[in-house]
Design a protein around this motif. Structure first.
Motif, PDB file in Angstrom:
ATOM      1  N   THR A 190     -64.495 -21.002   1.999  1.00  0.00           N
ATOM      2  CA  THR A 190     -65.552 -20.350   1.227  1.00  0.00           C
ATOM      3  C   THR A 190     -66.919 -20.869   1.674  1.00  0.00           C
ATOM      4  O   THR A 190     -67.027 -21.978   2.207  1.00  0.00           O
ATOM      5  N   PRO A 191     -67.976 -20.081   1.427  1.00  0.00           N
ATOM      6  CA  PRO A 191     -69.320 -20.570   1.759  1.00  0.00           C
ATOM      7  C   PRO A 191     -69.662 -21.874   1.038  1.00  0.00           C
ATOM      8  O   PRO A 191     -70.354 -22.726   1.595  1.00  0.00           O
ATOM      9  N   GLU A 192     -69.181 -22.028  -0.183  1.00  0.00           N
ATOM     10  CA  GLU A 192     -69.472 -23.241  -0.941  1.00  0.00           C
ATOM     11  C   GLU A 192     -68.870 -24.462  -0.255  1.00  0.00           C
ATOM     12  O   GLU A 192     -69.515 -25.526  -0.165  1.00  0.00           O
ATOM     13  N   GLU A 193     -67.659 -24.329   0.248  1.00  0.00           N
ATOM     14  CA  GLU A 193     -67.024 -25.437   0.955  1.00  0.00           C
ATOM     15  C   GLU A 193     -67.764 -25.748   2.254  1.00  0.00           C
ATOM     16  O   GLU A 193     -67.951 -26.921   2.609  1.00  0.00           O
ATOM     17  N   VAL A 194     -68.192 -24.709   2.953  1.00  0.00           N
ATOM     18  CA  VAL A 194     -68.925 -24.915   4.203  1.00  0.00           C
ATOM     19  C   VAL A 194     -70.252 -25.617   3.926  1.00  0.00           C
ATOM     20  O   VAL A 194     -70.622 -26.575   4.612  1.00  0.00           O
ATOM     21  N   ALA A 195     -70.965 -25.159   2.905  1.00  0.00           N
ATOM     22  CA  ALA A 195     -72.261 -25.750   2.580  1.00  0.00           C
ATOM     23  C   ALA A 195     -72.126 -27.215   2.212  1.00  0.00           C
ATOM     24  O   ALA A 195     -72.938 -28.060   2.629  1.00  0.00           O
ATOM     25  N   ALA A 196     -71.088 -27.553   1.459  1.00  0.00           N
ATOM     26  CA  ALA A 196     -70.886 -28.945   1.047  1.00  0.00           C
ATOM     27  C   ALA A 196     -70.627 -29.841   2.251  1.00  0.00           C
ATOM     28  O   ALA A 196     -71.106 -30.983   2.319  1.00  0.00           O
ATOM     29  N   LEU A 197     -69.869 -29.337   3.220  1.00  0.00           N
ATOM     30  CA  LEU A 197     -69.534 -30.125   4.402  1.00  0.00           C
ATOM     31  C   LEU A 197     -70.708 -30.246   5.365  1.00  0.00           C
ATOM     32  O   LEU A 197     -70.903 -31.287   6.004  1.00  0.00           O
ATOM     33  N   CYS A 198     -71.507 -29.179   5.465  1.00  0.00           N
ATOM     34  CA  CYS A 198     -72.476 -29.069   6.561  1.00  0.00           C
ATOM     35  C   CYS A 198     -73.921 -29.344   6.177  1.00  0.00           C
ATOM     36  O   CYS A 198     -74.793 -29.353   7.064  1.00  0.00           O
ATOM     37  N   ALA A 199     -74.219 -29.570   4.905  1.00  0.00           N
ATOM     38  CA  ALA A 199     -75.615 -29.656   4.460  1.00  0.00           C
ATOM     39  C   ALA A 199     -76.430 -30.640   5.275  1.00  0.00           C
ATOM     40  O   ALA A 199     -77.582 -30.364   5.640  1.00  0.00           O
ATOM     41  N   ASP A 200     -75.868 -31.805   5.589  1.00  0.00           N
ATOM     42  CA  ASP A 200     -76.624 -32.835   6.323  1.00  0.00           C
ATOM     43  C   ASP A 200     -76.199 -32.954   7.780  1.00  0.00           C
ATOM     44  O   ASP A 200     -76.463 -33.964   8.433  1.00  0.00           O
ATOM     45  N   ILE A 205     -76.618 -21.423   5.470  1.00  0.00           N
ATOM     46  CA  ILE A 205     -77.725 -21.753   6.378  1.00  0.00           C
ATOM     47  C   ILE A 205     -78.945 -22.230   5.592  1.00  0.00           C
ATOM     48  O   ILE A 205     -79.669 -23.134   6.014  1.00  0.00           O
ATOM     49  N   GLU A 206     -79.167 -21.644   4.421  1.00  0.00           N
ATOM     50  CA  GLU A 206     -80.281 -22.082   3.582  1.00  0.00           C
ATOM     51  C   GLU A 206     -80.111 -23.533   3.138  1.00  0.00           C
ATOM     52  O   GLU A 206     -81.088 -24.261   2.959  1.00  0.00           O
ATOM     53  N   ALA A 207     -78.848 -23.968   2.990  1.00  0.00           N
ATOM     54  CA  ALA A 207     -78.577 -25.329   2.512  1.00  0.00           C
ATOM     55  C   ALA A 207     -78.662 -26.374   3.614  1.00  0.00           C
ATOM     56  O   ALA A 207     -78.656 -27.582   3.329  1.00  0.00           O
ATOM     57  N   LEU A 208     -78.758 -25.944   4.876  1.00  0.00           N
ATOM     58  CA  LEU A 208     -78.781 -26.903   5.978  1.00  0.00           C
ATOM     59  C   LEU A 208     -80.104 -27.655   6.018  1.00  0.00           C
ATOM     60  O   LEU A 208     -81.173 -27.050   5.975  1.00  0.00           O
ATOM     61  N   GLN A 209     -80.046 -28.954   6.129  1.00  0.00           N
ATOM     62  CA  GLN A 209     -81.241 -29.789   6.058  1.00  0.00           C
ATOM     63  C   GLN A 209     -81.887 -30.019   7.418  1.00  0.00           C
ATOM     64  O   GLN A 209     -83.108 -29.968   7.549  1.00  0.00           O
ATOM     65  N   HIS A 210     -81.078 -30.277   8.435  1.00  0.00           N
ATOM     66  CA  HIS A 210     -81.662 -30.535   9.755  1.00  0.00           C
ATOM     67  C   HIS A 210     -80.707 -30.145  10.886  1.00  0.00           C
ATOM     68  O   HIS A 210     -80.661 -30.803  11.917  1.00  0.00           O
ATOM     69  N   CYS A 211     -79.958 -29.078  10.680  1.00  0.00           N
ATOM     70  CA  CYS A 211     -79.026 -28.611  11.714  1.00  0.00           C
ATOM     71  C   CYS A 211     -79.806 -28.017  12.879  1.00  0.00           C
ATOM     72  O   CYS A 211     -80.760 -27.251  12.693  1.00  0.00           O
ATOM     73  N   ARG A 212     -79.399 -28.344  14.087  1.00  0.00           N
ATOM     74  CA  ARG A 212     -80.088 -27.869  15.286  1.00  0.00           C
ATOM     75  C   ARG A 212     -79.292 -26.834  16.077  1.00  0.00           C
ATOM     76  O   ARG A 212     -79.839 -26.170  16.953  1.00  0.00           O
ATOM     77  N   ILE A 213     -77.985 -26.669  15.776  1.00  0.00           N
ATOM     78  CA  ILE A 213     -77.179 -25.718  16.540  1.00  0.00           C
ATOM     79  C   ILE A 213     -75.900 -25.402  15.775  1.00  0.00           C
ATOM     80  O   ILE A 213     -75.341 -26.266  15.099  1.00  0.00           O
ATOM     81  N   ILE A 214     -75.467 -24.144  15.861  1.00  0.00           N
ATOM     82  CA  ILE A 214     -74.180 -23.695  15.323  1.00  0.00           C
ATOM     83  C   ILE A 214     -73.394 -23.101  16.478  1.00  0.00           C
ATOM     84  O   ILE A 214     -73.866 -22.173  17.143  1.00  0.00           O
ATOM     85  N   VAL A 215     -72.210 -23.643  16.720  1.00  0.00           N
ATOM     86  CA  VAL A 215     -71.372 -23.155  17.820  1.00  0.00           C
ATOM     87  C   VAL A 215     -70.101 -22.551  17.240  1.00  0.00           C
ATOM     88  O   VAL A 215     -69.405 -23.187  16.442  1.00  0.00           O
TER      89      VAL A 215
END
Length: 323
Positions: free
Chosen positions: A38-48, A64-74
């Protein structure tokens, strides 16, 4: 590199992540892994996270809105329809795919499905096992030489499919408004518009990305435009083809057969009407797979992160971001 970095792996179907770890841990990356659905699970894992590796999990605008300093998504794979490309572009985050890890495997699988369908091999095998022995079985079966293979799309995989089909003596046409004329000419392939592709193909192999333009492209209207002796092969994205319309076309004899490795809903329901039709073959979204391609996929995905964090430009950015 002294700073500790985090790569979040949202989900994966691999035995392990040794390939990724060997490439990224020396750069200071720590791994956070999940099997997010789910998006909620992804956001919790990926926020930082500083970087994200994703296979099927939904990386939507809320993530994506919850991402704090992500530089790349592969994305592990070619299609990127599980990632909101526009939302990532707004945040300045490049979304990268891996289009070159399984070109031969997918092309081989597409040709295998074509041969199995046209030669009706699964049906003949079933007949033999049931005690039926006919030297001209399941009539009519037509030869391939002089027939036309058409591809919807003319990227790397479609070109590899056509190269294999030409070895069987087939003529080739392709539809792709984004490829230049000289690329068609170099490979001895005739450019076709969509209507001509449908009308002239004896075997139609689908190699399109899934987007608003292509979703449901293989509709009732499309099947009505094809030859009653034609076959459809789909090894690209399930949403391109309307499965109910295909089942109806096969039952009504509007086309001769189909072979699918991908469907919009996976896994396919056990009572799906396509599974009750002899003239339809379904494989389990496995066209990409070999032990070799499995390793390449993991390695190539991690290399894109390594490139960005060592000052290089990733090779396969699919959204409009300046890096």
């Amino acid at each position: 590199m002294n700073k500790r970095l985090k790569v979040a792996v949202t989900d994966y179907g691999f035995p392990d992540l040794h390939q990724e770890e060997e490439l990224l841990r020396p750069l200071g990356f720590e791994f956070a892994t999940g099997q997010c659905r789910t998006p909620e699970e992804v956001a919790a894992l990926c926020a930082d996270a500083d970087a994200i590796l994703t296979q099927w999990a939904p990386v939507d605008a809320t993530v994506i809105e919850a991402l704090q300093h992500c530089r790349i998504i592969v994305r592990y794979g070619i299609g990127v329809d599980n990632v909101d490309l526009e939302a990532a572009a707004v945040r300045g985050i490049p979304v990268v795919n891996v289009p070159d890890y399984a070109v031969d495997e997918v092309a081989d699988h597409a040709i295998s499905l074509m041969l199995a369908s046209v030669r009706k091999i699964p049906q003949v095998v079933a007949d033999v096992r049931a005690g039926e022995w006919q030297i001209a079985p399941r009539r009519p079966i037509y030869g391939l030489r002089g027939r036309t293979i058409g591809t919807a799309g003319f990227g790397n995989i479609a070109r590899a499919v056509i190269q294999r089909a030409q070895a069987f003596g087939m003529d080739a046409i392709a539809y792709d408004p984004y490829v230049k004329d000289d690329v068609f000419a170099e490979r001895g392939v005739r450019r076709a518009d969509w209507a001509t592709l449908l009308a002239d193909s004896d075997v139609l192999s689908l190699h399109l990305p899934l987007n608003a333009e292509t979703r449901g492209a293989m509709s009732q209207e499309a099947f009505r435009s094809m030859k009653p002796t034609a076959y459809v092969v789909n090894t690209s994205r399930g949403g391109i083809l309307d499965a109910e319309a295909l089942a109806e076309a096969l039952r009504d004899g509007r086309i001769a057969g189909a072979a699918l490795d991908v469907l919009e809903r996976e896994p396919i329901e056990r009572d799906h009407p396509l599974l009750r039709l002899d003239q339809c073959l379904v494989t389990s979204h496995c066209a990409w797979y070999s032990e070799d391609s499995l390793l390449r996929l993991q390695q190539f995905a991690a290399l894109e992160i390594k490139r960005l964090f060592t000052g290089e430009r990733p090779r396969h950015i699919v959204n409009k971001v300046v890096v």
